[in-house]
Design a protein around this motif. Structure first.
Motif, PDB file in Angstrom:
ATOM      1  N   GLU A  96      70.206  37.825  48.766  1.00  0.00           N
ATOM      2  CA  GLU A  96      69.186  36.807  48.602  1.00  0.00           C
ATOM      3  C   GLU A  96      67.807  37.429  48.455  1.00  0.00           C
ATOM      4  OE1 GLU A  96      69.807  34.690  52.220  1.00  0.00           O
ATOM      5  OE2 GLU A  96      71.346  33.383  51.357  1.00  0.00           O
TER       6      GLU A  96
ATOM      7  N   LYS B 241      79.067  36.496  49.001  1.00  0.00           N
ATOM      8  CA  LYS B 241      78.706  35.408  48.096  1.00  0.00           C
ATOM      9  C   LYS B 241      79.898  34.499  47.829  1.00  0.00           C
ATOM     10  CE  LYS B 241      75.859  35.934  44.716  1.00  0.00           C
ATOM     11  NZ  LYS B 241      75.241  36.405  43.442  1.00  0.00           N
TER      12      LYS B 241
ATOM     13  N   ARG C 244      82.311  33.976  49.934  1.00  0.00           N
ATOM     14  CA  ARG C 244      82.459  33.201  51.166  1.00  0.00           C
ATOM     15  C   ARG C 244      81.482  32.028  51.188  1.00  0.00           C
ATOM     16  NH1 ARG C 244      81.803  36.902  56.239  1.00  0.00           N
ATOM     17  NH2 ARG C 244      82.575  35.007  57.250  1.00  0.00           N
ATOM     18  N   LEU C 245      80.231  32.295  50.828  1.00  0.00           N
ATOM     19  CA  LEU C 245      79.213  31.246  50.835  1.00  0.00           C
ATOM     20  C   LEU C 245      79.573  30.127  49.871  1.00  0.00           C
ATOM     21  CD1 LEU C 245      76.424  30.237  51.773  1.00  0.00           C
ATOM     22  CD2 LEU C 245      75.439  31.501  49.846  1.00  0.00           C
ATOM     23  N   LEU C 246      80.030  30.489  48.676  1.00  0.00           N
ATOM     24  CA  LEU C 246      80.380  29.483  47.671  1.00  0.00           C
ATOM     25  C   LEU C 246      81.480  28.568  48.192  1.00  0.00           C
ATOM     26  CD1 LEU C 246      79.998  28.423  44.795  1.00  0.00           C
ATOM     27  CD2 LEU C 246      81.725  30.069  44.034  1.00  0.00           C
TER      28      LEU C 246
ATOM     29  N   VAL D   7      82.282  27.932  51.370  1.00  0.00           N
ATOM     30  CA  VAL D   7      81.779  27.124  52.481  1.00  0.00           C
ATOM     31  C   VAL D   7      80.898  25.987  51.967  1.00  0.00           C
ATOM     32  CG1 VAL D   7      80.296  27.177  54.529  1.00  0.00           C
ATOM     33  CG2 VAL D   7      81.966  29.001  54.152  1.00  0.00           C
ATOM     34  N   GLU D   8      80.043  26.276  50.984  1.00  0.00           N
ATOM     35  CA  GLU D   8      79.155  25.242  50.443  1.00  0.00           C
ATOM     36  C   GLU D   8      79.928  24.147  49.722  1.00  0.00           C
ATOM     37  OE1 GLU D   8      76.335  27.423  48.106  1.00  0.00           O
ATOM     38  OE2 GLU D   8      74.904  27.542  49.788  1.00  0.00           O
ATOM     39  N   GLN D   9      81.125  24.466  49.248  1.00  0.00           N
ATOM     40  CA  GLN D   9      81.969  23.472  48.585  1.00  0.00           C
ATOM     41  C   GLN D   9      82.875  22.739  49.563  1.00  0.00           C
ATOM     42  OE1 GLN D   9      84.003  25.789  45.593  1.00  0.00           O
ATOM     43  NE2 GLN D   9      82.308  25.626  44.134  1.00  0.00           N
ATOM     44  N   GLY D  10      82.688  22.996  50.851  1.00  0.00           N
ATOM     45  CA  GLY D  10      83.477  22.332  51.859  1.00  0.00           C
ATOM     46  C   GLY D  10      84.854  22.916  52.063  1.00  0.00           C
TER      47      GLY D  10
ATOM     48  N   ASP E  78      86.420  29.108  54.978  1.00  0.00           N
ATOM     49  CA  ASP E  78      85.941  30.467  54.721  1.00  0.00           C
ATOM     50  C   ASP E  78      87.145  31.328  54.307  1.00  0.00           C
ATOM     51  OD1 ASP E  78      84.960  33.069  54.809  1.00  0.00           O
ATOM     52  OD2 ASP E  78      83.759  32.724  56.604  1.00  0.00           O
TER      53      ASP E  78
ATOM     54  N   ARG F  56      76.378  33.781  58.447  1.00  0.00           N
ATOM     55  CA  ARG F  56      74.934  33.592  58.604  1.00  0.00           C
ATOM     56  C   ARG F  56      74.365  34.611  59.591  1.00  0.00           C
ATOM     57  NH1 ARG F  56      73.098  30.686  54.378  1.00  0.00           N
ATOM     58  NH2 ARG F  56      74.421  28.839  54.031  1.00  0.00           N
TER      59      ARG F  56
END
Length: 499
Positions: free
Chosen positions: A206, A237, A239-241, A243-246, A249, A277
């Motif tokens: 980031e 990244k 993992r984040l994608l 998690v952000e899509q529900g 992990d 995080r």
């Protein structure tokens, strides 16, 4: 052509050192096995050689293009920083440097040569995996080495199996500190990024991600996970994608998939290092070592805390925000201030009305506490030139300046040139600056790279090249990032400021 193909041939002499072969290559350098012909001992020699920018003609390193000279020298400065870092870090689990010198258009430093191999090589050949006793035997010494690094206010930023060297006697060494000060400034956004997918934490991807001890701990946790599972960890990244899509992990906890093979406390500690995080990870090496003694999972930090050890007895600091009308100075100060912002807004009565209903006519003022005994006084200067007499008053005693630029204005680069010139004329080159670009949108003609190219333009006067970030002035995380960047430019040791 591979970077190894660019290596110096065996038998080459560099002062009293003879090149005997290649030990490894990286994005910015080549490491050789060498021989000290004066002392008759083996050595390791690292050469600065960014293969994307340089070629070798005989023994001499030259640029592929003169246009890359700026980037090349950014990297060379980082290479020198690596040598200085290693010279300061005297620890049995950190590779030791003995000499630095320039030759053949580039630079070299000489390190102790240790018989052994990298953890990456061991992991590839050890199909049966590792037992907990062996892993703890390298985990604790590596943590102690990391603690020494962090005590000097540095981060390694590229811990992975290939950067951990296991000596023949089993002692682990942290090697390759090329990323520890790999700060190309604007150049990093041209593709020079010091991270390894699977081992790099989310904040390294980031822009302005707040890095700290927790970042190195993530990479060390990923390294241990690789040893336990036999597979490269899932990229942060990815993992984040998910998690952000529900979605779950994709990095399943070790406490679940490796249960029964290792103690639950050991697995839980590694899982805590791999929290996606930063604020969910242990805050320091000391916290992890303490938990290893008890066998319980390391506690996560309650917020993104960056501890600061003051280098001066000064308790009060002053930072000035400048920029055009409506850029968000009042908003940014409000996002940071621990007290209600004192403003001097009045109803706009001139052309400013098209930008905002009210405008600052003297200054905005807020206070940001950075510890029990220290605070930063935040001042926002009025944007109109007719109030520039206030700029002269407010500049007195500033620790640093934040230039905010409105990317939606017709000529934001002209605005930036104007404020950079004022900074050069009014406060001088010794005062550090950071730039935040607000109101960035995809349909605008200027993106962040436009600002990097503007700052790198050698024809521009004054030749000030402060760090630049895209921000949302309403977002405290973005504004904190600006202050963090400013503090680091003022003093590279101040990476760990509590904001």
């Amino acid at each position: 052509m591979s970077q190894a193909a660019h290596a110096l041939p065996p038998g080459t002499l560099l002062h009293e050192y003879r090149i005997d072969g290649v030990l490894g290559v990286g994005a910015f350098g080549i490491t050789y096995r060498g021989w000290d012909t004066h002392l008759n001992i083996p050595v390791a020699i690292k050469e600065y050689f960014p293969a994307d920018l340089a070629i070798r003609k005989g023994e001499r390193v030259t640029l592929k293009s003169a246009a890359d000279e700026e980037l090349y020298h950014f990297g060379l400065e980082a290479f020198v920083s690596e040598a200085r870092i290693l010279a300061r870090l005297k620890h049995p689990n950190i590779v030791r440097i003995s000499r630095y010198f320039n030759a053949h258009g580039t630079a070299y430093f000489v390190m102790d040569y240790e018989e052994g191999t990298t953890l990456a090589m061991i992991a590839r050949s050890r199909k049966e995996g590792f037992d907990e006793t062996w892993l703890r035997g390298i985990f604790v010494p590596l943590l102690e080495g990391l603690r020494a690094i962090h005590a000097q206010k540095y981060l390694h930023r590229d811990i992975k199996p290939g950067n951990i060297y296991i000596r023949q006697d089993g002692v682990p060494l942290l090697i390759d500190f090329g990323a520890a000060k790999l700060e190309f400034g604007a150049a990093t956004n041209y593709g020079y990024c010091a991270l390894t997918p699977g081992y790099a934490p989310l904040e390294q991807y980031e822009d302005g991600g707040v890095q700290g001890p927790w970042s190195d701990l993530y990479a060390l946790g990923a390294t241990l996970r690789r040893c336990i599972t036999g597979k490269r960890p899932v990229d942060a990244k990815t993992r984040l994608l998910a998690v952000e899509q529900g979605l779950p992990d994709p990095m399943a906890p070790l406490a679940k998939i490796a249960a029964g093979r290792y103690s639950s406390g050991f697995l839980e500690i590694i899982d805590s290092l791999l929290a996606l995080r930063p604020e969910q990870r242990p805050a320091s090496v000391g916290a992890v070592l303490a938990q290893l003694e008890t066998g319980e999972a390391a506690g996560a930090v309650t917020s993104t805390i960056v501890p600061y050890v003051p280098r001066q007895h000064m308790r009060n600091h002053k930072i000035l925000f400048i920029g055009p009308v409506g850029v968000g100075k009042t908003t940014a100060i409000g996002a940071l201030s621990d007290v209600p912002v004192v403003g001097t807004d009045q109803t706009a009565s001139d052309m400013t009305r098209s930008r905002k209903e009210k405008t600052t006519v003297a200054f905005d003022y807020g206070i940001m506490n950075i510890g029990p005994n220290e605070r930063v006084h935040l001042y926002g200067a009025p944007g109109q030139e007719r109030f520039d007499f206030m700029w002269e008053i407010l500049k007195k005693g500033v620790l640093g300046l934040v230039i905010l630029i409105d990317n939606s204005r017709p000529s934001p680069l002209d605005d930036l040139a104007f404020y950079l010139k004022w900074c050069a004329d009014a406060v001088g080159s010794a005062t550090k600056i950071v730039i935040g670009v607000n109101f960035m949108a995809l349909d605008q003609p200027h993106d962040l790279e436009s600002y990097y190219r503007f700052l790198l333009d050698e024809a521009r006067v004054p030749k000030i090249k402060p760090p630049v970030f895209e921000i949302d002035a309403r977002n405290k995380t973005d504004v904190v990032m600006l202050i963090q960047a400013l503090l680091v430019t003022i003093d590279p040791g101040v990476q760990d400021y509590e904001l």
